[in-house]
Write a protein that holds these residues in place. Structure first.
Motif, PDB file in Angstrom:
ATOM      1  N   UNK A 255     -25.507  18.127  21.963  1.00 22.01           N
ATOM      2  CA  UNK A 255     -26.355  17.588  20.920  1.00 22.01           C
ATOM      3  C   UNK A 255     -25.519  16.668  20.036  1.00 22.01           C
ATOM      4  N   UNK A 256     -26.022  15.475  19.792  1.00 15.52           N
ATOM      5  CA  UNK A 256     -25.328  14.545  18.905  1.00 15.52           C
ATOM      6  C   UNK A 256     -25.369  15.081  17.483  1.00 15.52           C
ATOM      7  N   UNK A 257     -24.349  14.770  16.716  1.00 22.14           N
ATOM      8  CA  UNK A 257     -24.297  15.174  15.317  1.00 22.14           C
ATOM      9  C   UNK A 257     -25.030  14.139  14.458  1.00 22.14           C
ATOM     10  N   UNK A 258     -25.537  14.611  13.358  1.00 20.36           N
ATOM     11  CA  UNK A 258     -26.261  13.750  12.432  1.00 20.36           C
ATOM     12  C   UNK A 258     -25.409  12.559  11.993  1.00 20.36           C
ATOM     13  N   UNK A 259     -24.101  12.758  11.834  1.00 16.19           N
ATOM     14  CA  UNK A 259     -23.236  11.658  11.375  1.00 16.19           C
ATOM     15  C   UNK A 259     -22.870  10.692  12.503  1.00 16.19           C
ATOM     16  N   UNK A 260     -23.318  10.963  13.730  1.00 20.04           N
ATOM     17  CA  UNK A 260     -23.055  10.068  14.861  1.00 20.04           C
ATOM     18  C   UNK A 260     -24.192   9.079  15.111  1.00 20.04           C
ATOM     19  N   UNK A 261     -25.308   9.263  14.437  1.00 21.49           N
ATOM     20  CA  UNK A 261     -26.493   8.432  14.646  1.00 21.49           C
ATOM     21  C   UNK A 261     -26.886   7.809  13.323  1.00 21.49           C
TER      22      UNK A 261
ATOM     23  N   UNK B  21     -38.886   7.065  29.128  1.00 24.37           N
ATOM     24  CA  UNK B  21     -38.222   8.256  28.617  1.00 24.37           C
ATOM     25  C   UNK B  21     -36.781   8.423  29.067  1.00 24.37           C
ATOM     26  N   UNK B  22     -36.394   7.749  30.153  1.00 22.29           N
ATOM     27  CA  UNK B  22     -35.012   7.858  30.624  1.00 22.29           C
ATOM     28  C   UNK B  22     -34.011   7.417  29.566  1.00 22.29           C
ATOM     29  N   UNK B  23     -34.367   6.420  28.763  1.00 20.65           N
ATOM     30  CA  UNK B  23     -33.468   5.969  27.699  1.00 20.65           C
ATOM     31  C   UNK B  23     -33.239   7.113  26.707  1.00 20.65           C
ATOM     32  N   UNK B  24     -34.287   7.847  26.393  1.00 27.61           N
ATOM     33  CA  UNK B  24     -34.171   8.959  25.450  1.00 27.61           C
ATOM     34  C   UNK B  24     -33.323  10.091  26.002  1.00 27.61           C
ATOM     35  N   UNK B  25     -33.583  10.462  27.255  1.00 23.23           N
ATOM     36  CA  UNK B  25     -32.838  11.597  27.818  1.00 23.23           C
ATOM     37  C   UNK B  25     -31.371  11.255  28.033  1.00 23.23           C
TER      38      UNK B  25
ATOM     39  N   UNK C 233     -30.274  13.575  25.407  1.00 19.47           N
ATOM     40  CA  UNK C 233     -30.384  14.767  26.245  1.00 19.47           C
ATOM     41  C   UNK C 233     -31.802  15.298  26.206  1.00 19.47           C
ATOM     42  N   UNK C 234     -32.339  15.645  27.362  1.00 13.38           N
ATOM     43  CA  UNK C 234     -33.743  16.074  27.407  1.00 13.38           C
ATOM     44  C   UNK C 234     -33.987  17.343  26.611  1.00 13.38           C
ATOM     45  N   UNK C 235     -32.972  18.191  26.518  1.00 12.70           N
ATOM     46  CA  UNK C 235     -33.127  19.443  25.780  1.00 12.70           C
ATOM     47  C   UNK C 235     -33.282  19.225  24.270  1.00 12.70           C
ATOM     48  N   UNK C 236     -32.960  18.032  23.787  1.00 13.07           N
ATOM     49  CA  UNK C 236     -33.035  17.752  22.359  1.00 13.07           C
ATOM     50  C   UNK C 236     -34.286  16.980  21.942  1.00 13.07           C
TER      51      UNK C 236
ATOM     52  N   UNK D 178     -45.439  -0.857  27.048  1.00 12.42           N
ATOM     53  CA  UNK D 178     -45.495   0.461  26.414  1.00 12.42           C
ATOM     54  C   UNK D 178     -44.861   0.346  25.040  1.00 12.42           C
ATOM     55  N   UNK D 179     -45.483   1.000  24.051  1.00 14.48           N
ATOM     56  CA  UNK D 179     -44.835   1.182  22.753  1.00 14.48           C
ATOM     57  C   UNK D 179     -44.965   2.655  22.413  1.00 14.48           C
ATOM     58  N   UNK D 180     -44.051   3.160  21.618  1.00 17.28           N
ATOM     59  CA  UNK D 180     -44.141   4.569  21.306  1.00 17.28           C
ATOM     60  C   UNK D 180     -43.124   5.040  20.299  1.00 17.28           C
ATOM     61  N   UNK D 181     -43.135   6.349  20.110  1.00 15.21           N
ATOM     62  CA  UNK D 181     -42.205   6.994  19.197  1.00 15.21           C
ATOM     63  C   UNK D 181     -41.700   8.281  19.832  1.00 15.21           C
ATOM     64  N   UNK D 182     -40.572   8.723  19.306  1.00 12.90           N
ATOM     65  CA  UNK D 182     -39.999   9.987  19.765  1.00 12.90           C
ATOM     66  C   UNK D 182     -39.197  10.579  18.619  1.00 12.90           C
ATOM     67  N   UNK D 183     -38.828  11.826  18.780  1.00 16.95           N
ATOM     68  CA  UNK D 183     -37.942  12.482  17.827  1.00 16.95           C
ATOM     69  C   UNK D 183     -36.978  13.346  18.626  1.00 16.95           C
ATOM     70  N   UNK D 184     -35.725  13.371  18.178  1.00 17.87           N
ATOM     71  CA  UNK D 184     -34.704  14.170  18.846  1.00 17.87           C
ATOM     72  C   UNK D 184     -33.938  14.963  17.806  1.00 17.87           C
ATOM     73  N   UNK D 185     -33.686  16.224  18.106  1.00 13.34           N
ATOM     74  CA  UNK D 185     -32.915  17.040  17.161  1.00 13.34           C
ATOM     75  C   UNK D 185     -31.440  16.681  17.258  1.00 13.34           C
ATOM     76  N   UNK D 186     -30.786  16.822  16.137  1.00 22.32           N
ATOM     77  CA  UNK D 186     -29.369  16.529  16.002  1.00 22.32           C
ATOM     78  C   UNK D 186     -28.685  17.725  15.374  1.00 22.32           C
TER      79      UNK D 186
END
Length: 142
Positions: A2-8, A68-72, A76-79, A130-138
């Motif tokens: 999982x990426x850290x909040x200070x890395x993004x 979605x491949x860009x997001x995973x 990471x898909x788990x995030x 395609x346009x869209x949104x996503x959210x990932x936990x950090x």
């Protein structure tokens, strides 16, 4: 991982070509994998003569999956905690698709840090498909 909040950071962007020269075979393979055999995606004669399209076109969910491949790959898909899109234009055999994902904001919420991401997928002509949104936990403060 999982990426850290200070890395993004807000405004950070990733761009990737997710398919170059989409093949009709890939569309049919997706039909088999998904169980969606709508003839608009698999039967050229039906698509042209019965539905009035110039040929078969990709399933929306195939395009969403490629987006979605860009997001995973980035988070990471788990995030991933949310991923939604709007289908804006059809994707045809021969198309090349490029996805741009941009961090809109990074926030610390009651359940931890989250990156809010905007998405845009365009074809080789710059048409948004395609346009869209996503959210990932950090990892970061709650």
């Amino acid at each position: 991982m999982t990426l850290r909040m200070d890395e993004i950071k807000a405004g950070e962007t990733r761009e990737r070509v997710v398919v170059a020269d989409l093949k009709r075979t890939q569309i049919v393979q997706y039909a088999g994998a998904s169980g969606d055999f709508n003839p608009l995606h698999t039967d050229r004669e039906f698509a042209v003569e019965s539905a009035g399209y110039p040929g078969v076109f990709a399933h929306g969910m195939l395009t969403m999956g490629m987006t979605g491949r860009v997001l995973t790959e980035w988070f990471g898909r788990e995030n991933l905690v949310r991923f939604g899109v709007r289908f804006k234009a059809q994707v045809w055999p021969g198309d090349t698709l490029t996805v741009t994902a941009t961090v809109a904001e990074v926030v610390a919420g009651e359940h931890g840090a989250v990156a809010a991401i905007s998405l845009r997928t365009v074809n080789q002509d710059g048409v948004v498909v395609v346009s869209g949104t996503a959210a990932a936990k950090l990892d970061g403060p709650a």
